[in-house]
Design an enzyme around this catalytic site. Structure first.
Site, short mmCIF file in Angstrom:
data_model
loop_
_atom_site.label_atom_id
_atom_site.label_comp_id
_atom_site.label_asym_id
_atom_site.label_seq_id
_atom_site.Cartn_x
_atom_site.Cartn_y
_atom_site.Cartn_z
N LYS A 93 0.82 -1.21 0.00
CA LYS A 93 0.00 0.00 0.00
C LYS A 93 0.86 1.27 0.00
O LYS A 93 0.42 2.32 -0.42
CB LYS A 93 -0.88 0.03 1.26
CG LYS A 93 -1.93 -1.06 1.34
CD LYS A 93 -2.73 -0.87 2.65
CE LYS A 93 -3.68 -1.97 2.88
NZ LYS A 93 -4.39 -1.81 4.20
N ASP A 147 13.99 -0.34 2.50
CA ASP A 147 14.55 -0.36 3.86
C ASP A 147 15.56 -1.51 3.92
O ASP A 147 16.73 -1.34 3.56
CB ASP A 147 13.38 -0.52 4.85
CG ASP A 147 13.78 -0.34 6.30
OD1 ASP A 147 14.88 -0.74 6.66
OD2 ASP A 147 12.97 0.17 7.10
N THR A 148 15.12 -2.71 4.30
CA THR A 148 16.05 -3.85 4.22
C THR A 148 16.32 -4.24 2.77
O THR A 148 17.32 -4.91 2.48
CB THR A 148 15.46 -5.10 4.92
OG1 THR A 148 14.28 -5.50 4.20
CG2 THR A 148 15.10 -4.82 6.36
N LYS A 205 14.39 -6.25 1.13
CA LYS A 205 13.86 -7.60 0.89
C LYS A 205 12.64 -7.57 -0.04
O LYS A 205 12.48 -8.41 -0.90
CB LYS A 205 13.46 -8.24 2.22
CG LYS A 205 14.64 -8.72 3.03
CD LYS A 205 14.18 -9.69 4.09
CE LYS A 205 14.32 -9.12 5.47
NZ LYS A 205 13.77 -9.94 6.53
N THR A 206 11.78 -6.56 0.18
CA THR A 206 10.56 -6.47 -0.64
C THR A 206 10.93 -6.25 -2.11
O THR A 206 10.42 -6.94 -3.00
CB THR A 206 9.67 -5.30 -0.15
OG1 THR A 206 9.36 -5.51 1.22
CG2 THR A 206 8.39 -5.20 -0.95
N LYS A 251 16.56 3.85 2.80
CA LYS A 251 17.04 4.00 4.17
C LYS A 251 18.48 3.51 4.30
O LYS A 251 18.82 2.47 3.71
CB LYS A 251 16.13 3.18 5.10
CG LYS A 251 15.94 3.80 6.45
CD LYS A 251 15.09 2.92 7.32
CE LYS A 251 13.65 3.34 7.33
NZ LYS A 251 12.88 2.65 8.39
N PHE A 302 12.18 4.94 11.66
CA PHE A 302 10.92 4.50 11.06
C PHE A 302 10.07 5.72 10.71
O PHE A 302 9.75 6.53 11.58
CB PHE A 302 10.16 3.56 12.00
CG PHE A 302 9.21 2.67 11.26
CD1 PHE A 302 9.67 1.53 10.60
CD2 PHE A 302 7.87 2.98 11.18
CE1 PHE A 302 8.80 0.72 9.88
CE2 PHE A 302 6.99 2.17 10.48
CZ PHE A 302 7.46 1.04 9.82
N VAL A 303 9.72 5.85 9.44
CA VAL A 303 9.00 7.04 8.98
C VAL A 303 7.56 6.68 8.61
O VAL A 303 7.27 5.56 8.19
CB VAL A 303 9.70 7.71 7.77
CG1 VAL A 303 11.00 8.35 8.19
CG2 VAL A 303 9.93 6.72 6.64
N ASP A 362 2.95 3.67 6.62
CA ASP A 362 2.18 3.43 7.85
C ASP A 362 3.03 2.85 8.97
O ASP A 362 4.13 2.34 8.76
CB ASP A 362 1.06 2.42 7.57
CG ASP A 362 1.63 1.00 7.40
OD1 ASP A 362 2.60 0.83 6.64
OD2 ASP A 362 1.13 0.07 8.07
O1 PRP Z 1 12.85 -2.82 2.11
P1 PRP Z 1 11.91 -3.53 3.05
O2 PRP Z 1 12.50 -3.69 4.43
O3 PRP Z 1 11.42 -4.83 2.51
O4 PRP Z 1 10.67 -2.57 3.29
C1 PRP Z 1 10.03 -1.86 2.28
C2 PRP Z 1 8.58 -2.23 2.17
O5 PRP Z 1 7.94 -2.13 3.45
C3 PRP Z 1 6.71 -1.45 3.31
O6 PRP Z 1 5.68 -2.34 2.97
P2 PRP Z 1 4.85 -3.17 4.07
O7 PRP Z 1 5.31 -4.58 4.06
O8 PRP Z 1 4.89 -2.45 5.37
O9 PRP Z 1 3.38 -3.13 3.46
P3 PRP Z 1 2.50 -1.81 3.16
O10 PRP Z 1 3.14 -1.13 1.96
O11 PRP Z 1 1.15 -2.35 2.86
O12 PRP Z 1 2.53 -0.94 4.39
C4 PRP Z 1 6.98 -0.47 2.19
O13 PRP Z 1 5.78 0.00 1.60
C5 PRP Z 1 7.84 -1.28 1.25
O14 PRP Z 1 7.09 -1.99 0.29
O1 HPA Z 2 10.31 3.41 7.80
C1 HPA Z 2 9.32 2.80 7.32
N1 HPA Z 2 8.07 3.31 7.43
C2 HPA Z 2 6.98 2.70 6.95
N2 HPA Z 2 7.03 1.55 6.31
C3 HPA Z 2 8.24 0.98 6.16
N3 HPA Z 2 8.57 -0.17 5.57
C4 HPA Z 2 9.88 -0.30 5.68
N4 HPA Z 2 10.42 0.74 6.33
C5 HPA Z 2 9.40 1.57 6.64
#
Ligand code: PRP
Ligand code: HPA
Length: 165
Positions: free
Chosen positions: A16, A85-86, A88-89, A113, A134-135, A141
């Site tokens: 999202k 961030d990490t 991984k996604t 990040k 964490f932002v 969210d």
């Molecule tokens: O680099 P990473 O550590 O993998 O984090 C990045 C992901 O984390 C959040 O998604 P989240 O899984 O929180 O789902 P959301 O987008 O529905 O909030 C964000 O929107 C990215 O897709």
């Molecule tokens: O810092 C963050 N904020 C919100 N969602 C996230 N997902 C990975 N890192 C973040």
């Protein structure tokens, strides 16, 4: 725009968190098209990935909903991610998208990040590099709260405690 080739592109918005950035980026690409001689036909598609609980990445990284992305075959794809961030996604998504054999894949990430243990998967285009905090806001969210904030900000420790699951 030149990087994205000379035929239509598929914008793949990562939900999202990516909805606000994608909407604004699509507006920006439309404005560039209007001000240049070329119009790039654009399709916008959404994919939902989820892995976070509180402020932690979990091992449970899911693509929510069955996703047949076979229409990406041979296309120029622009993945739009709000935050890496990490990493991984993004890494998992790139692996997934590659199986559908697009012609070209580029990634636009609004935020990257600075984290010690990232999986070193970086976007081609980066808006801002940010500290390891964490932002929330601008569609990002904390346990589904704060996506509606117009601005990005760092969530406080008391905010984390209040909305912790
Ligand atoms: O680099 P990473 O550590 O993998 O984090 C990045 C992901 O984390 C959040 O998604 P989240 O899984 O929180 O789902 P959301 O987008 O529905 O909030 C964000 O929107 C990215 O897709
Ligand atoms: O810092 C963050 N904020 C919100 N969602 C996230 N997902 C990975 N890192 C973040």
């Amino acid at each position: 725009m030149d990087d994205l080739g000379d035929h239509d592109i598929v914008v793949l918005c990562v939900l999202k968190g990516g909805y606000q950035f994608s909407a604004d980026l699509v507006e920006g690409i439309k404005a560039l098209s209007r001000n240049s001689n070329r119009t790039i036909p654009m399709r916008v598609h959404f994919i939902r990935l989820k892995s976070y609980l509180n402020d932690q990445s979990t091992e449970d990284l899911q693509i929510v909903g069955a996703e047949d992305l076979s229409f990406l075959n041979g296309k120029n794809v622009l993945i739009v991610e709000a935050i890496v961030d990490t990493g991984k996604t993004l890494k998992m998504l790139l692996n997934h998208v590659e199986t559908f054999r697009p012609k070209l894949i580029k990634v636009a990430g609004l935020l990257v990040k600075r984290v010690p243990h990232s999986v070193a998967c970086l976007p081609d285009y980066v808006g801002f590099e940010i500290p390891n905090r964490f932002v929330v806001g601008y569609a990002l969210d904390y346990n589904e709260y704060f996506r509606d904030l117009d601005h990005l900000c760092v969530i406080s420790e008391s905010g984390k405690m209040k909305y912790k699951i």
